[in-house]
Enzyme design. Structure first.
Site, PDB file in Angstrom:
ATOM      1  N   ASP A   1       0.854  -1.182   0.000  1.00  0.00           N
ATOM      2  CA  ASP A   1       0.000   0.000   0.000  1.00  0.00           C
ATOM      3  C   ASP A   1       0.891   1.233   0.000  1.00  0.00           C
ATOM      4  OD1 ASP A   1      -2.429   1.296  -0.109  1.00  0.00           O
ATOM      5  OD2 ASP A   1      -2.764   1.275   2.042  1.00  0.00           O
ATOM      6  N   GLY A   2       0.339   2.339  -0.468  1.00  0.00           N
ATOM      7  CA  GLY A   2       1.062   3.597  -0.510  1.00  0.00           C
ATOM      8  C   GLY A   2       0.206   4.722   0.027  1.00  0.00           C
TER       9      GLY A   2
ATOM     10  N   GLU B   1       2.331   3.680  -4.118  1.00  0.00           N
ATOM     11  CA  GLU B   1       1.715   2.367  -4.351  1.00  0.00           C
ATOM     12  C   GLU B   1       2.662   1.498  -5.177  1.00  0.00           C
ATOM     13  OE1 GLU B   1      -1.199   1.226  -3.194  1.00  0.00           O
ATOM     14  OE2 GLU B   1      -2.422   2.977  -2.752  1.00  0.00           O
TER      15      GLU B   1
ATOM     16  N   ASP C   1      -4.755  -2.428  -3.009  1.00  0.00           N
ATOM     17  CA  ASP C   1      -6.018  -1.713  -3.190  1.00  0.00           C
ATOM     18  C   ASP C   1      -5.893  -0.642  -4.271  1.00  0.00           C
ATOM     19  OD1 ASP C   1      -4.597   0.324  -1.945  1.00  0.00           O
ATOM     20  OD2 ASP C   1      -5.842   0.370  -0.154  1.00  0.00           O
TER      21      ASP C   1
ATOM     22  N   HIS D   1      -9.450  -0.328   3.031  1.00  0.00           N
ATOM     23  CA  HIS D   1     -10.168   0.017   4.268  1.00  0.00           C
ATOM     24  C   HIS D   1     -11.447  -0.814   4.411  1.00  0.00           C
ATOM     25  CE1 HIS D   1      -7.298   3.268   4.244  1.00  0.00           C
ATOM     26  NE2 HIS D   1      -7.722   3.595   3.046  1.00  0.00           N
TER      27      HIS D   1
ATOM     28  N   ASP E   1      -1.283  -0.342   4.956  1.00  0.00           N
ATOM     29  CA  ASP E   1      -1.754   1.040   5.023  1.00  0.00           C
ATOM     30  C   ASP E   1      -1.165   1.736   6.250  1.00  0.00           C
ATOM     31  OD1 ASP E   1      -3.661   3.223   4.142  1.00  0.00           O
ATOM     32  OD2 ASP E   1      -4.422   2.843   6.163  1.00  0.00           O
TER      33      ASP E   1
END
Length: 147
Positions: free
Chosen positions: A14-15, A52, A74, A123, A133
């Protein structure tokens, strides 16, 4: 002589970017047969899409041998590029493509591996995605505080 099967690796990534552009971070988890390795990093001035992608690149660079890698993210940008867009971008010499430097770094890092992307909703209670995240946000906040 029998060919040895490649290791099956799951790379969660994740970024995050505070300001977009602004201070940003990435976080990742490599999983193999129940073992996990977390990693993270960031930059002072970046975007969420760059972070990301950096998260995936840095995870691939940690692998010490050719593997079958499932990238779980995501980011529809990263997943669709890996699964659908990258080949045509290469054929068109990356015309009108953003983050070319990172996509070329991705190609180099992914070259020894078989890589496939899987999209997950962010999320949404996916534990590994939530942890990535957290790692990414923490790194972005750390960088912001140091400026």
């Amino acid at each position: 002589m029998q060919k040895q099967a490649r290791k099956q690796i799951t790379l969660y990534s994740d970024g995050s970017s505070l300001g977009n552009p602004g201070p940003g971070g990435y976080g990742g988890i490599l999983e193999y047969k129940g073992s996990r390795k977390e990693y993270f990093g960031g930059e002072e001035e970046t975007t969420n899409n760059r972070m990301e992608l950096r998260g995936v690149i840095e995870g691939l660079k940690l692998l010490k041998e050719p593997c079958d890698v499932e990238v779980v993210s995501d980011s529809s940008y990263v997943v669709k590029a890996i699964n659908e867009w990258l080949e045509s971008w290469i054929r068109r010499d990356f015309k009108k493509v953003k983050n070319v430097d990172l996509w070329k770094a991705y190609i180099e890092a992914a070259a020894p591996h078989h890589v496939h992307g899987t999209w997950v909703r962010g999320h949404d209670g996916h534990p590994e995605n939530e942890r990535c995240d957290e790692l990414a946000r923490n790194e972005a906040e750390r960088i912001k505080a140091s400026l």
